[in-house]
Structure formats: structure tokens, C-alpha cells
Design a protein around this motif. Structure first.
Motif, PDB file in Angstrom:
ATOM      1  N   UNK A   1       0.860  -1.279   0.034  1.00 51.85           N
ATOM      2  CA  UNK A   1       0.320   0.266  -0.444  1.00 51.85           C
ATOM      3  C   UNK A   1       0.895   0.813   0.155  1.00 51.85           C
ATOM      4  N   UNK A   2       2.224   1.184  -1.121  1.00 53.55           N
ATOM      5  CA  UNK A   2       2.231   2.835  -1.487  1.00 53.55           C
ATOM      6  C   UNK A   2       3.813   2.408  -0.743  1.00 53.55           C
ATOM      7  N   UNK A   3       3.999   3.079   0.485  1.00 60.22           N
ATOM      8  CA  UNK A   3       5.199   3.761   1.773  1.00 60.22           C
ATOM      9  C   UNK A   3       4.855   1.996   2.632  1.00 60.22           C
ATOM     10  N   UNK A   4       3.443   0.805   2.743  1.00 59.62           N
ATOM     11  CA  UNK A   4       3.174   0.118   3.955  1.00 59.62           C
ATOM     12  C   UNK A   4       3.604  -1.251   3.036  1.00 59.62           C
ATOM     13  N   UNK A   5       3.902  -1.670   3.178  1.00 59.88           N
ATOM     14  CA  UNK A   5       4.050  -3.343   3.185  1.00 59.88           C
ATOM     15  C   UNK A   5       2.772  -4.190   4.268  1.00 59.88           C
ATOM     16  N   UNK A   6       2.145  -4.506   3.797  1.00 55.85           N
ATOM     17  CA  UNK A   6       1.768  -6.172   5.045  1.00 55.85           C
ATOM     18  C   UNK A   6       1.447  -7.390   4.396  1.00 55.85           C
ATOM     19  N   UNK A   7       2.089  -8.544   5.482  1.00 53.71           N
ATOM     20  CA  UNK A   7       2.335  -9.536   5.326  1.00 53.71           C
ATOM     21  C   UNK A   7       1.737 -10.423   5.823  1.00 53.71           C
ATOM     22  N   UNK A   8       0.900 -11.380   5.350  1.00 49.65           N
ATOM     23  CA  UNK A   8       0.424 -12.380   6.217  1.00 49.65           C
ATOM     24  C   UNK A   8       1.438 -13.641   5.937  1.00 49.65           C
ATOM     25  N   UNK A   9       1.302 -14.611   6.773  1.00 49.56           N
ATOM     26  CA  UNK A   9       1.956 -15.820   6.716  1.00 49.56           C
ATOM     27  C   UNK A   9       1.378 -17.000   7.680  1.00 49.56           C
ATOM     28  N   UNK A  10       0.870 -18.222   7.667  1.00 46.92           N
ATOM     29  CA  UNK A  10       0.417 -19.790   7.856  1.00 46.92           C
ATOM     30  C   UNK A  10       1.702 -20.490   7.010  1.00 46.92           C
TER      31      UNK A  10
ATOM     32  N   UNK B   1       1.401 -12.028  11.329  1.00 41.67           N
ATOM     33  CA  UNK B   1       1.457 -10.592  10.446  1.00 41.67           C
ATOM     34  C   UNK B   1       2.014  -9.371  10.315  1.00 41.67           C
ATOM     35  N   UNK B   2       2.244  -9.139   9.586  1.00 40.64           N
ATOM     36  CA  UNK B   2       3.832  -8.700   9.852  1.00 40.64           C
ATOM     37  C   UNK B   2       3.459  -7.317   8.470  1.00 40.64           C
TER      38      UNK B   2
END
Length: 677
Positions: A430-439, A472-473
Motif C-alpha cells: 500500500x504505497x510506502x506500507x507493506x502488509x505480510x500475512x503468513x501461515x 502478520x507483519x
């Protein structure tokens, strides 16, 4: 006043020697890396980079560097005796490193039995250490405690250097390194010598370390050969009771009942390790490539302990091959990796009575055959601001124990088969923001040292531990990349968790502990600023914080109910802050602060080690003179002179939990680096 000082020094230290008069190349000690899974920012990982010719701490440079990372805790029970905890994984490690996979230049340092002699490494054996938090089974086989990938020295130009530093407790350290390059050929040799009398009685150590790495490139191929040799001797003072620890923390374990004291039997470990491997890389056209590694290793270990005298010979060999596909179609990209890894080991383990530090009457004589393999595949699909990862591995291991001193000779075979370990991630920018979800799912069979612990009683009832990890990062960069922020929340539900116990002699044994719920948060911030004019060259500030909420969900053992108790050996809160400040004339300072909350020492939560605060400061001067880099420095560790235990013996009988760490100590060093333009 102490806490005002601590607040002032919320800062970072890692820097590299100056390459030009008015520029210093800084090293960010904790960054997201692409190395582990070939895809930028699709994993939660961190990097520690070596500081050229500038050791951050004379006491234990590697310990200090590793503990800069949120969620990672490296302990030193005595000089040369290391443990590594990644989100609680030291539950299985009374000593050494277990349940953490470790690779050096693609060569497994973790043997097929699940043990890693991390203490064979010297400070100049690596260029960078990449740490993967959480299960890495989808690409690196069985394991629930994390992954460490070590890059060997990687100079690209001819040159070299030598460094010597000395300090309190008669500590002497020598590091030497040289690189020769010609055309497409690179050859690097390192040597390290470390010795110290230690803070405690019976805690002296001495290590000689040698490594050789060579690289050759031609057309679409590359050949890498590596050798790592270490000859290590370190004494083991043993753990103390609370009363002994408070009366004299420098003392070694005294005589107790029928068991002799550590000094009486010269409690120590003699360890020689040799690892050699070859890696071949080849590209097949524009999209396909292959990396194949073959290696052989040998460990010779003698352990004079309070209970017995153990001698182990541990040869093993193995290989790993990975085929990679990488292609882009406009804004869409696909990366796919598939391969296998296999290891085979043959160990002989002889345990005798200990008569004043020498082997006496034979107790047990075991041959151990270990084989393990993993087949894995993983794909990464990128589309515009989205990235999807899916991977899975199939893991199998087999242990065979043959006790030769008992007649008739019998064999016991343990198999841990068909454990599937998948992993899924989704990354959105999201522009300058990264969201990372992991299972992801992790699976880890018992190691040889857990099935056959130092009690010499084979435990046929141990089961593999396994569990699902959820993360979640969020990552964000500000001020044109000068400020980096990262926050991670995770939940790991671990079943059949393996937990250590200790008997009255200090011998360890293991049991499955039911379920553990590991919840936590990790925060990271880094600010770096260069000053184009004026006296200042750069300012680098870093802070790492970890909160670990680890509890037994359900755990019944020998009539005791530990359900709901805190998992021992893991501080609930840790904080590390660092400062690196350099002036253009060459003066620099590095400041490192670390604190850990109180730690429970047994499953019943009936005893705990108190919180502690550590502050280290280094002041130095470095100056490049043509092709020579000169660096002199001095520093102090544990400035507050705290008495604390680093590397507690968890669940020890008789309350022998405490291994005292050094009080305030000093060091002084100098380095000369030669480089070829």
C-alpha cells in the motif's frame, strides 16, 4: 540517573571501515532479506552483517550481534558454550544448538541428528547471517525453531587484514583474513585464535579456526569450494544453586554428595570439527537454473562431565539440489523452486565412568545411524502490488541405535515419516506500507541427543513436535528511506513440544510437554542519516523490542499439572538499542544497550532469574591512508557491573539453575586492513 542514561542511548552501532576519507559505509544490522526464499520481503527475517576490522565487543562479538535482533536470544553459559533461542526454541537446548537449521555457504552445519556445533564458528567466518523466524520447513526440511543462513567471507578484490584485541580475564583474540582475485577467480582464507581464562573458575577456553573459500565463474556456471576447520577446548564450570550464586558467582559447581566438583574432574569439552563442500551453479537459458551442493563433515568430541566421560565420533555427509524457474510477463512474475536435501550420518558414542577427568570403566558403547531427507517445492506469484507464496515439503528421518556393550546386541529403530509442512504467504503493498500475512506448519523430530541424552538411557517414547504458525507483519519507510519501521505479531500453537529436564548430577533428559501457545510481538525501528557538510559523518539509531507470551496450554507430568504456567527460559520482554556516531576526522563511538525481563527457571514457575540491564560503549579512531585502513579502539562491557546469569539450566534438579556472566570488563584493540583498488 541510570534510566536517563539508558533513554539517551536508544541507538545503533554497526558500521564498516571507511573506504574514503570523508565517507563511511554503514551497515544496517537488521534488514529484510531476499536470500532465504528468493522473494524480496515475503518473509520475516533479519540480517546481521560482520563489521570489518572492528569487533563490537571483546567478550563475545557474535553474542552481542545476534542479540540485536528482536525475538532472537543467544546465550553463553561459559566462553565457547553457546545456545540460540529463536522465539523460545532453546527449550530443547541444555547446551549447543538444536531445532535450529544452520547452513554455511549452502553447506549444512546441522548434522542429520539435529545438532549444530555453532561454537566452531569464529567472527571472521561470515559476511552476513540471515535469520529466519518461525518454521522454515517448506524449503529447508524439518524444524520448528527457525533457520540461520551464514554467508562466508565475500570480498571481491584482493586484500586482507589483521586484528588483535585483548581484554579482562586474560582474553586474547587474533583475526586474520586474505583474499586473492584474478579474472573470474576469488580465493579467501581466514584464521582466528581466541582464548580467555574466563570470569568463573573452570571456564577457560581456547579456539583455533581456519576457513577457505574459492569461487570460479565461467559462462553460465559457477563453482564454489569451502573448508571450515575448528579446534576448540573450553571448560564447563557447571550451574550453581541460588545460595552458591549469591555467595560467590565466580565459583565452579562444588562437590555435592556422590558427585565431584567441576574442578575436581576438569569438566571440559574437547571439540574438533571439519566441514568441506562443493557447490555448482548453472543457468539453463533465460529462465531455469540449478544449484547443487555436496558436502562431508566430521566431529570428534570429548566431554568430561560430573556424571561421566563421553567420547563421540560423528562423520556425516549429504547434499542438496534446487531447480529454480524465474520469469516475468509485464507486471506479473513467477518464481518456482523445487528440490531435495538428504543427509546420512554414522556416529559412535562411548560413555565411561569419569575418574578425575579421564575415562575409566565403560558404561555404554553405541553405534548410531542417522538418515534424513526432505523433498520440497515452492512457488511465488507476483502481480502488481500483490505477491502470493505457496510451498510444501515432505520430510522423513530414521534413527538406528545399536548398543554394543550389552549382550545380546540389540537394535532400536525410530522412524518419523511422511510429515507434510506447508507454507502460505500473502504480501500487499500500500504505497510506502507493506502488509505480510503468513501461515506455516513446522515439524521437528527428536534429535539424537534427545533420544540418547547424557543419562545414556535411550528414550523410545519421544514423539516429534509440530505446530501451526500464524504471522502478520507491517513495514513502512519514512523520510526518503532514512527511517524504517516494522511490527510483527505471531501465534505459534506447538503440539508435543519437547522440553528438557536435569537430574541431580546435571545430566539432561527430555519429555514431550503437550501443547504450548507462543504468542508474541516484535518491533523494529532504524534511523540513518548522513551529513554532507559539517563535522558529523553519520548517525545511526536502532531499537528492537520483543514481547513473548509463551504458556503451556496443557501439560501433565509425573502427577504435576503445569497447564497455564509460563514456559521457562524465555524472558517476557527484551529490548536492544544501539547508537553509531562517526565524525569526519575518523573518531567514532558505538553504544549498545540490552535488557531482559525476569526469566522463569522451571515448569512450576517456582524460581526465576531477575531482570538485568547491560550497557556497552566503544570509542575508536579509524583512518584510511592510501590502500591501508587503520582502526584502534577501546571499550567496556556491562558498564553497570550487573551480576546476572546468561544461559540458565532450565528444570535443573536441586535448583542448580545459574551460570554467572562476567561483571564489568574492558578491552583494547587495533586492526590494519589492506585493500587493492
Amino acid at each position: 540517573m541510570r534510566y536517563l542514561i539508558l533513554f539517551f542511548f536508544l541507538l545503533n552501532t554497526q558500521v564498516i571501515a571507511a573506504q574514503e576519507t570523508d565517507s563511511v559505509k554503514t551497515i544496517d544490522p537488521v534488514t529484510v532479506t531476499v536470500r532465504a526464499f528468493q522473494q524480496k520481503e515475503d518473509i520475516t527475517t533479519a540480517v546481521v552483517r560482520r563489521v570489518e576490522y572492528a569487533v563490537p565487543s571483546s567478550k563475545s562479538a557474535l553474542v552481542t550481534a545476534m542479540n540485536t535482533i528482536a525475538g532472537v536470544r543467544m546465550e553463553e553459559r561459559s566462553p565457547g558454550s553457546y545456545r540460540i533461542n529463536i522465539r523460545g526454541s532453546s527449550l530443547r537446548s541444555p547446551f549447543g544448538v538444536r531445532n535450529v537449521k544452520v547452513y554455511w555457504g549452502g553447506i549444512p552445519l546441522t548434522d542429520p541428528g539435529g545438532n549444530t556445533y555453532f561454537n566452531q564458528l569464529a567472527f571472521n567466518n561470515f559476511n552476513a547471517i540471515t535469520i529466519f523466524k518461525g518454521p522454515a520447513s517448506s524449503m529447508y526440511g524439518a524444524g520448528t525453531g527457525g533457520l540461520i543462513l551464514i554467508d562466508p567471507p565475500a570480498a571481491t578484490k584482493s586484500g586482507g587484514g589483521v586484528e588483535y584485541f585483548t581484554g579482562t580475564y586474560n582474553a586474547h583474540h587474533l583475526l586474520a583474513e586474505g583474499t586473492l582475485t584474478k579474472d573470474n577467480y576469488i580465493n579467501t582464507v581466514t584464521y582466528a585464535h581466541d582464548q580467555s581464562d574466563g570470569y568463573r573458575a573452570q571456564s577457560a577456553m581456547q579456539r583455533n579456526n581456519f576457513s577457505w573459500n574459492t569461487r570460479m565463474k565461467w559462462k553460465n556456471q559457477e563453482l564454489i569450494a569451502s573448508v571450515l576447520f575448528s579446534d576448540l577446548y573450553y571448560q564447563t564450570p557447571g550451574a550453581l544453586t541460588l545460595q552458591e550464586y549469591q555467595q560467590n558467582p565466580q565459583a565452579a559447581r562444588p562437590k555435592a554428595g556422590a558427585f565431584p566438583g567441576a574442578e575436581q574432574i576438569n569438566a571440559a569439552i574437547w571439540q574438533k570439527t571439519l566441514t568441506a563442500g562443493v557447490t555448482h551453479k548453472q543457468k539453463f537459458g533465460p529462465y531455469w537454473s540449478n544449484t547443487t551442493t555436496g558436502y562431508g563433515a566430521y566431529a570428534l568430541v570429548k566431554n568430561s562431565a560430573v556424571r561421566n566421560f563421553e567420547q563421540r565420533k560423528e562423520p556425516h555427509f549429504g547434499g542438496r539440489t534446487v531447480f529454480d524457474f524465474d520469469r516475468k510477463w509485464g507486471s506479473t512474475g513467477l518464481q518456482w523452486s523445487t528440490g531435495l536435501e538428504a543427509q546420512q550420518g554414522y556416529s559412535t558414542i562411548r560413555v565411561s565412568d569419569n575418574r578425575n577427568g579421564r575415562p575409566d570403566t565403560l558404561q555404554t558403547d553405541d553405534d548410531v545411524t542417522i538418515s534424513t531427507y526432505s523433498i520440497f517445492t515452492q512457488g511465488i506469484l507476483s502481480w502488481k502490488s500483490w505477491s502470493y507464496t505457496a510451498g510444501v515439503s515432505l520430510n522423513r528421518s530414521r534413527l538406528q541405535f545399536t548398543r554394543l556393550n550389552a549382550y545380546p546386541v540389540t537394535e532400536q529403530v525410530f522412524r518419523y515419516n511422511n510429515e507434510v509442512a506447508p507454507r502460505f504467504t500473502v504480501l500487499k503493498k500500500f504505497g510506502p506500507v507493506d502488509l505480510l500475512g503468513t501461515v506455516s506448519r513446522g515439524f521437528s523430530p527428536p534429535t539424537v541427543a534427545e533420544v540418547l541424552p547424557s543419562t545414556t538411557i535411550i528414550n523410545p517414547d519421544l514423539k516429534a513436535e509440530h505446530g501451526w504458525n500464524y504471522e502478520l507483519t507491517a513495514r513502512k519507510s519514512l523520510w526518503k528511506g532514512q527511517l524504517h519501521l516494522e511490527a510483527t505479531g505471531f501465534y505459534f500453537n506447538l503440539s508435543q513440544a519437547l522440553v528438557q529436564r536435569r537430574d541431580s548430577s546435571g545430566a539432561d533428559y527430555f519429555t514431550n510437554a503437550g501443547n504450548i501457545r507462543q504468542k508474541g510481538a516484535e518491533l523494529y525501528a532504524n534511523y540513518i542519516h548522513f551529513f554532507p557538510t559539517g563535522l558529523l559523518n553519520y548517525l545511526n539509531i536502532t531499537a528492537n523490542y520483543a514481547h513473548s507470551h509463551f504458556k503451556y496450554s496443557d501439560f501433565m507430568k509425573t502427577g504435576q499439572d503445569y497447564s497455564g504456567k509460563w514456559v521457562p527460559g524465555v524472558p517476557m520482554n527484551t529490548l536492544n538499542t544501539q547508537l553509531g556516531l562517526a565524525l569526519k576526522p575518523g573518531i567514532y563511538t558505538d553504544v549498545n544497550y540490552y535488557t531482559a525481563a525476569a526469566i522463569f527457571l522451571n515448569d512450576a514457575n517456582a524460581a526465576q532469574a531477575p531482570a538485568y540491564h547491560l550497557l556497552g560503549i566503544k570509542l575508536g579512531y579509524r583512518k584510511p591512508v592510501k590502500a591501508v585502513d587503520i582502526n584502534v579502539y577501546a571499550g567496556v562491557d556491562n558498564l553497570f557491573n550487573e551480576t546476572y546469569s546468561l544461559g540458565n539450566d532450565i528444570n535443573a534438579a536441586g535448583g542448580r539453575y545459574y551460570n554467572a556472566a562476567p561483571l564489568r570488563n574492558y578491552y583494547l584493540g587495533a586492526a590494519i586492513g589492506l585493500r587493492r583498488h
